[in-house]
Write a protein that holds these residues in place. Structure first.
Motif, short mmCIF file in Angstrom:
data_model
loop_
_atom_site.label_atom_id
_atom_site.label_comp_id
_atom_site.label_asym_id
_atom_site.label_seq_id
_atom_site.Cartn_x
_atom_site.Cartn_y
_atom_site.Cartn_z
N LYS A 95 8.00 0.92 -8.73
CA LYS A 95 6.99 -0.14 -8.73
C LYS A 95 5.60 0.35 -9.15
CE LYS A 95 10.23 -2.61 -6.79
NZ LYS A 95 11.16 -3.27 -7.71
N CYS A 96 5.46 1.65 -9.36
CA CYS A 96 4.15 2.18 -9.76
C CYS A 96 4.28 2.95 -11.07
CB CYS A 96 3.58 3.09 -8.66
SG CYS A 96 3.47 2.27 -7.06
N HIS A 97 3.19 3.02 -11.80
CA HIS A 97 3.15 3.54 -13.17
C HIS A 97 3.37 5.05 -13.23
CE1 HIS A 97 0.45 4.00 -17.01
NE2 HIS A 97 1.73 4.14 -17.28
N GLU A 127 0.83 -1.21 0.00
CA GLU A 127 0.00 0.00 0.00
C GLU A 127 0.87 1.26 0.00
OE1 GLU A 127 -3.22 -0.35 -0.25
OE2 GLU A 127 -3.09 -2.52 -0.02
N CYS A 128 2.10 1.14 -0.49
CA CYS A 128 3.07 2.24 -0.38
C CYS A 128 2.59 3.52 -1.05
CB CYS A 128 4.40 1.80 -1.02
SG CYS A 128 5.67 3.09 -0.97
N LYS A 129 2.83 4.63 -0.33
CA LYS A 129 2.55 5.96 -0.90
C LYS A 129 3.76 6.86 -0.61
CE LYS A 129 -2.13 5.89 -1.88
NZ LYS A 129 -2.95 5.00 -1.24
N ASN A 130 4.95 6.27 -0.69
CA ASN A 130 6.15 7.03 -0.37
C ASN A 130 6.52 8.05 -1.44
OD1 ASN A 130 6.33 5.66 1.97
ND2 ASN A 130 8.06 4.35 1.38
N CYS A 131 5.87 7.98 -2.59
CA CYS A 131 6.04 9.02 -3.61
C CYS A 131 4.68 9.23 -4.29
CB CYS A 131 7.15 8.66 -4.60
SG CYS A 131 6.63 7.57 -5.93
N PRO A 132 4.52 10.28 -5.09
CA PRO A 132 3.20 10.58 -5.67
C PRO A 132 2.67 9.48 -6.59
CG PRO A 132 4.65 12.48 -5.82
CD PRO A 132 5.50 11.36 -5.33
N LEU A 133 3.54 8.61 -7.12
CA LEU A 133 3.05 7.56 -8.02
C LEU A 133 2.09 6.61 -7.31
CD1 LEU A 133 6.33 6.61 -9.97
CD2 LEU A 133 4.56 8.26 -10.59
N GLY A 134 2.23 6.53 -6.00
CA GLY A 134 1.36 5.64 -5.23
C GLY A 134 -0.10 6.10 -5.22
N ASN A 135 -0.32 7.39 -5.51
CA ASN A 135 -1.70 7.91 -5.50
C ASN A 135 -2.46 7.62 -6.79
OD1 ASN A 135 -1.28 9.07 -2.94
ND2 ASN A 135 -0.26 10.82 -3.90
N ALA A 172 12.88 7.42 -3.99
CA ALA A 172 11.92 6.93 -2.99
C ALA A 172 11.73 5.42 -3.11
CB ALA A 172 10.57 7.63 -3.17
N CYS A 173 11.80 4.90 -4.34
CA CYS A 173 11.47 3.49 -4.57
C CYS A 173 12.68 2.55 -4.56
CB CYS A 173 10.74 3.36 -5.91
SG CYS A 173 9.60 1.97 -5.96
N LEU A 174 13.87 3.10 -4.81
CA LEU A 174 15.05 2.25 -4.94
C LEU A 174 15.30 1.33 -3.75
CD1 LEU A 174 17.15 1.69 -7.12
CD2 LEU A 174 18.65 3.38 -6.02
S1 SF4 Z 1 6.75 4.07 -6.88
FE1 SF4 Z 1 7.68 3.01 -5.17
S2 SF4 Z 1 7.98 4.58 -3.59
FE2 SF4 Z 1 6.48 5.37 -5.07
S3 SF4 Z 1 4.52 4.78 -4.20
FE3 SF4 Z 1 5.08 3.19 -5.64
S4 SF4 Z 1 6.09 1.64 -4.37
FE4 SF4 Z 1 6.03 3.52 -3.17
#
Ligand code: SF4
Length: 254
Positions: free
Chosen positions: A139-141, A67-75, A165-167
């Motif tokens: 990991k997110c688009h 459920e990661c939201k550590n960067c905006p891609l998670g939203n 953030a994702c590395l």
């Molecule tokens: S791209 Fe990585 S760091 Fe960003 S929300 Fe997705 S899993 Fe989290």
């Protein structure tokens, strides 16, 4: 005459080698159905090796970031694309990030570029099912217009802040999987993993060293991203050279 026989024998061996080379090149370049069929029989079947400890650690890592939201891609993502493959990979292939198809299926490299990657791997007897793991830097688009996740062709490369953030997720994946080799696909993943500013055309086909979180040294071979090959088929020959090197390196570990 023994001399003539030896020369003849060398010629035949050389001819056989050329045919083998042609068979593999045809597979990568997709030119010939006969050779494609011929090559589908794997030369070496590798026994499946699974480690429950690795699986538990990988599952725990997935759970931590599902459920990661550590960067905006998670939203804006549809599904997180964690990675797929075997737990004791000969090669970890690393791309830059999920695209439209991957975001919907939650699996890496499942579009046209993924089909080509499967062919490239098959040309040296590698597959997702038996010998590799595939993951991305993010990991997110990443989308050009995050308000239109329904649009195809809305992909973009990840921003440096998103990669930073994702590395850590990929770094932990590498530490758990402990692959024999890493093959980075394209400029973005190569720069992110090797912390280099050199472009892919300059450093592809050369070996670099990555040091894992457990201080293990793993050789990294950068090559072109399959999507680049779809845009510019001329690059296939370079990738073929890189795959032969990779196959040679793997064979030295058996
Ligand atoms: S791209 Fe990585 S760091 Fe960003 S929300 Fe997705 S899993 Fe989290």
């Amino acid at each position: 005459m023994p001399g003539n026989f030896e020369t003849r024998s060398q010629e035949i061996n050389s001819l056989k080698e050329s045919v083998r080379e042609y068979v593999k090149t045809s597979e990568l370049f997709g030119e010939d159905e006969f050779f494609r069929t011929l090559h589908q029989t794997p030369l070496v079947e590798k026994p499946a090796q699974e480690s429950s400890d690795k699986k538990a650690r990988l599952d725990a890592l997935y759970g931590k970031y599902a459920e990661c939201k550590n960067c905006p891609l998670g939203n804006t993502r549809n599904k997180i694309v964690f990675g797929m493959g075997v737990l004791n990979p000969d090669v970890l292939f690393v791309g830059e990030g999920p695209g439209f198809e991957e975001d919907r299926k939650g699996l890496p490299f499942v579009g046209r570029a993924g089909e080509l990657l499967d062919k490239i791997m098959a040309s040296i007897n590698l597959s997702r099912e038996k010998s590799v793991y595939i993951a991305n830097i993010v990991k997110c688009h990443p989308m050009k217009n995050p308000d239109r996740p329904d649009l195809r062709g809305n992909d973009r490369p990840p921003e440096p802040s998103e990669m930073a953030a994702c590395l850590p997720i990929l770094e932990e994946q590498i530490d758990i999987l402990d692959p024999k080799f890493i093959c980075t696909l394209g400029s973005v993943s190569t720069k992110a993993l090797l912390k280099t500013e050199d472009g892919i055309s300059r450093i592809r086909g050369r070996l670099f060293e990555y040091v894992s979180l457990s201080h293990k040294k793993i050789q990294v071979l950068p090559t072109y991203h399959p999507a680049a090959l779809l845009r510019n088929p001329e690059l296939k020959r370079d990738v073929w050279e890189d795959m032969k090197l990779l196959q040679n390196l793997i064979s030295q570990t058996l």
